[in-house]
Design a protein around this motif. Structure first.
Motif, PDB file in Angstrom:
ATOM      1  N   LYS A   1       0.812  -1.222   0.000  1.00 56.57           N
ATOM      2  CA  LYS A   1       0.000   0.000   0.000  1.00 56.57           C
ATOM      3  C   LYS A   1       0.847   1.275   0.000  1.00 56.57           C
ATOM      4  CE  LYS A   1      -3.940  -2.092   2.297  1.00 56.57           C
ATOM      5  NZ  LYS A   1      -4.821  -2.066   3.455  1.00 56.57           N
ATOM      6  N   PHE A   2       2.111   1.149   0.425  1.00 60.78           N
ATOM      7  CA  PHE A   2       2.959   2.326   0.511  1.00 60.78           C
ATOM      8  C   PHE A   2       3.192   2.916  -0.870  1.00 60.78           C
ATOM      9  CE2 PHE A   2       5.296   0.702   4.560  1.00 60.78           C
ATOM     10  CZ  PHE A   2       4.181   1.009   5.312  1.00 60.78           C
ATOM     11  N   GLY A   3       3.044   4.213  -0.949  1.00 61.73           N
ATOM     12  CA  GLY A   3       3.333   4.914  -2.186  1.00 61.73           C
ATOM     13  C   GLY A   3       2.203   4.917  -3.188  1.00 61.73           C
ATOM     14  N   SER A   4       1.230   4.054  -2.992  1.00 62.34           N
ATOM     15  CA  SER A   4       0.096   4.051  -3.924  1.00 62.34           C
ATOM     16  C   SER A   4      -1.142   4.575  -3.211  1.00 62.34           C
ATOM     17  CB  SER A   4      -0.134   2.649  -4.498  1.00 62.34           C
ATOM     18  OG  SER A   4      -0.331   1.709  -3.453  1.00 62.34           O
ATOM     19  N   SER A   5      -1.706   3.783  -2.293  1.00 63.43           N
ATOM     20  CA  SER A   5      -2.907   4.259  -1.594  1.00 63.43           C
ATOM     21  C   SER A   5      -2.568   5.092  -0.360  1.00 63.43           C
ATOM     22  CB  SER A   5      -3.811   3.080  -1.218  1.00 63.43           C
ATOM     23  OG  SER A   5      -3.129   2.198  -0.348  1.00 63.43           O
TER      24      SER A   5
ATOM     25  N   ILE B   1      16.115  14.679  14.336  1.00 66.71           N
ATOM     26  CA  ILE B   1      15.732  15.021  12.970  1.00 66.71           C
ATOM     27  C   ILE B   1      15.250  13.723  12.335  1.00 66.71           C
ATOM     28  CG2 ILE B   1      16.495  15.844  10.709  1.00 66.71           C
ATOM     29  CD1 ILE B   1      18.769  17.340  12.193  1.00 66.71           C
ATOM     30  N   GLN B   2      14.021  13.717  11.861  1.00 70.35           N
ATOM     31  CA  GLN B   2      13.490  12.535  11.189  1.00 70.35           C
ATOM     32  C   GLN B   2      13.074  12.899   9.777  1.00 70.35           C
ATOM     33  OE1 GLN B   2      10.492  11.021  14.025  1.00 70.35           O
ATOM     34  NE2 GLN B   2      11.798   9.216  14.134  1.00 70.35           N
ATOM     35  N   ARG B   3      13.417  12.014   8.873  1.00 75.62           N
ATOM     36  CA  ARG B   3      13.054  12.187   7.472  1.00 75.62           C
ATOM     37  C   ARG B   3      12.391  10.894   7.008  1.00 75.62           C
ATOM     38  NH1 ARG B   3      17.589  14.093   3.231  1.00 75.62           N
ATOM     39  NH2 ARG B   3      17.582  15.878   4.638  1.00 75.62           N
ATOM     40  N   LEU B   4      11.265  11.030   6.329  1.00 75.61           N
ATOM     41  CA  LEU B   4      10.585   9.840   5.849  1.00 75.61           C
ATOM     42  C   LEU B   4       9.929  10.078   4.501  1.00 75.61           C
ATOM     43  CD1 LEU B   4       7.140   9.597   7.335  1.00 75.61           C
ATOM     44  CD2 LEU B   4       8.795  10.859   8.649  1.00 75.61           C
ATOM     45  N   CYS B   5       9.835   8.993   3.740  1.00 72.36           N
ATOM     46  CA  CYS B   5       9.155   9.054   2.452  1.00 72.36           C
ATOM     47  C   CYS B   5       8.824   7.653   1.973  1.00 72.36           C
ATOM     48  CB  CYS B   5       9.976   9.809   1.415  1.00 72.36           C
ATOM     49  SG  CYS B   5      11.308   8.871   0.705  1.00 72.36           S
ATOM     50  N   PHE B   6       7.904   7.606   1.029  1.00 76.08           N
ATOM     51  CA  PHE B   6       7.571   6.353   0.363  1.00 76.08           C
ATOM     52  C   PHE B   6       8.294   6.319  -0.969  1.00 76.08           C
ATOM     53  CE2 PHE B   6       3.584   7.044   2.838  1.00 76.08           C
ATOM     54  CZ  PHE B   6       3.714   5.944   3.669  1.00 76.08           C
ATOM     55  N   TYR B   7       8.893   5.195  -1.263  1.00 73.24           N
ATOM     56  CA  TYR B   7       9.507   4.971  -2.566  1.00 73.24           C
ATOM     57  C   TYR B   7       9.092   3.565  -2.986  1.00 73.24           C
ATOM     58  CZ  TYR B   7      13.037   4.116  -6.147  1.00 73.24           C
ATOM     59  OH  TYR B   7      13.665   3.802  -7.315  1.00 73.24           O
ATOM     60  N   LYS B   8       8.377   3.508  -4.082  1.00 69.17           N
ATOM     61  CA  LYS B   8       7.792   2.247  -4.541  1.00 69.17           C
ATOM     62  C   LYS B   8       6.891   1.732  -3.421  1.00 69.17           C
ATOM     63  CE  LYS B   8      11.279   1.309  -7.962  1.00 69.17           C
ATOM     64  NZ  LYS B   8      12.050   0.333  -8.666  1.00 69.17           N
ATOM     65  N   THR B   9       7.117   0.536  -2.928  1.00 68.33           N
ATOM     66  CA  THR B   9       6.277  -0.012  -1.855  1.00 68.33           C
ATOM     67  C   THR B   9       6.999   0.015  -0.511  1.00 68.33           C
ATOM     68  OG1 THR B   9       7.070  -2.242  -2.328  1.00 68.33           O
ATOM     69  CG2 THR B   9       5.033  -1.540  -3.434  1.00 68.33           C
ATOM     70  N   ARG B  10       7.931   0.964  -0.357  1.00 66.49           N
ATOM     71  CA  ARG B  10       8.750   1.030   0.853  1.00 66.49           C
ATOM     72  C   ARG B  10       8.572   2.359   1.577  1.00 66.49           C
ATOM     73  NH1 ARG B  10      13.745   0.233  -2.840  1.00 66.49           N
ATOM     74  NH2 ARG B  10      13.051  -1.617  -3.939  1.00 66.49           N
ATOM     75  N   LEU B  11       8.639   2.278   2.895  1.00 64.68           N
ATOM     76  CA  LEU B  11       8.708   3.473   3.732  1.00 64.68           C
ATOM     77  C   LEU B  11      10.141   3.579   4.227  1.00 64.68           C
ATOM     78  CD1 LEU B  11       7.607   5.853   5.421  1.00 64.68           C
ATOM     79  CD2 LEU B  11       7.058   4.174   7.206  1.00 64.68           C
ATOM     80  N   TYR B  12      10.820   4.659   3.865  1.00 64.12           N
ATOM     81  CA  TYR B  12      12.166   4.942   4.352  1.00 64.12           C
ATOM     82  C   TYR B  12      12.045   5.911   5.510  1.00 64.12           C
ATOM     83  CZ  TYR B  12      14.311   2.760   0.269  1.00 64.12           C
ATOM     84  OH  TYR B  12      14.724   1.856  -0.677  1.00 64.12           O
ATOM     85  N   LEU B  13      12.619   5.545   6.650  1.00 65.19           N
ATOM     86  CA  LEU B  13      12.612   6.395   7.837  1.00 65.19           C
ATOM     87  C   LEU B  13      14.044   6.520   8.333  1.00 65.19           C
ATOM     88  CD1 LEU B  13      11.266   7.934  10.186  1.00 65.19           C
ATOM     89  CD2 LEU B  13      10.956   5.714  11.313  1.00 65.19           C
ATOM     90  N   ALA B  14      14.565   7.734   8.325  1.00 67.18           N
ATOM     91  CA  ALA B  14      15.914   8.013   8.821  1.00 67.18           C
ATOM     92  C   ALA B  14      15.792   8.939  10.022  1.00 67.18           C
ATOM     93  CB  ALA B  14      16.763   8.659   7.733  1.00 67.18           C
ATOM     94  N   THR B  15      16.452   8.582  11.111  1.00 66.64           N
ATOM     95  CA  THR B  15      16.360   9.334  12.361  1.00 66.64           C
ATOM     96  C   THR B  15      17.755   9.671  12.870  1.00 66.64           C
ATOM     97  OG1 THR B  15      14.345   8.113  12.927  1.00 66.64           O
ATOM     98  CG2 THR B  15      15.439   9.299  14.712  1.00 66.64           C
ATOM     99  N   TYR B  16      17.998  10.954  13.099  1.00 64.70           N
ATOM    100  CA  TYR B  16      19.244  11.414  13.702  1.00 64.70           C
ATOM    101  C   TYR B  16      18.938  11.844  15.126  1.00 64.70           C
ATOM    102  CZ  TYR B  16      23.228  14.436  14.818  1.00 64.70           C
ATOM    103  OH  TYR B  16      24.305  15.024  15.434  1.00 64.70           O
TER     104      TYR B  16
END
Length: 174
Positions: free
Chosen positions: A75-79, A135-150
């Motif tokens: 569902k990530f990135g589409s719905s 600092i948190q950065r997140l996004c959907f790419y294809k069917t993935r959720l990328y979460l980076a936290t500093y």
């Protein structure tokens, strides 16, 4: 002779303050990243990747770190879009951090896709004596959720600029 002297004056600080960087690229991890050679990287449970700062001295009891987690869901990135989840994330953060204060938040592009970045401070419920900045950065790419936290201490953070460079170096794999 004068030109050579000026060139040396300009070149010397660049060499003196240059930092060696490594490339993190594991075949089974869904991103690559660059990080300073004096930082340590570890892969933990669930293929979470951590980059940990070096010690700032004898009295340094807190190592700043970046952790990157990738979760896959059809569902990530589409719905489900990034803007759909931001309010829920912020509410969850308010419940998990005492004195939760947003310093900044913005929508941006990360690897060419819509992303959200938030910087906030507070006191973890597990250690009320510590004030942290995240600092948190997140996004959907294809069917993935990328979460980076500093994660760093709120005061005296010597690595925030380096952390931003690491975050900006993260490249998603196809």
């Amino acid at each position: 002779m004068k030109r050579i002297f000026i060139c040396l004056l300009l070149f010397f600080p660049a060499v003196l303050f240059a930092q060696d960087w490594k490339v993190f690229d594991q075949p089974d991890i869904l991103f690559t990243a660059k990080y300073p050679a004096d930082w340590v990287n570890k892969i933990k449970e669930g293929k979470r990747v951590f980059f940990t700062s070096p010690s700032e001295g004898v009295d340094d009891n807190f190592a700043q770190n970046i952790n990157i987690n990738v979760t896959t869901n059809p569902k990530f990135g589409s719905s489900v879009k990034i803007k759909d989840i931001v309010e829920g994330i912020n509410q969850e953060l308010k419940g998990s951090i005492n004195e939760f204060t947003i310093e900044s938040e913005n929508y941006m592009k990360w690897n060419g896709v819509d992303a959200y970045e938030i910087t906030y401070t507070g006191r973890p419920k597990s250690n009320e004596n510590m004030e942290i900045r995240i600092i948190q950065r997140l996004c959907f790419y294809k069917t993935r959720l990328y979460l980076a936290t500093y994660t760093a201490l709120k005061s005296g953070d010597a690595f925030q600029k380096t952390a931003k460079q690491i975050l900006n170096s993260i490249k998603f794999k196809p």
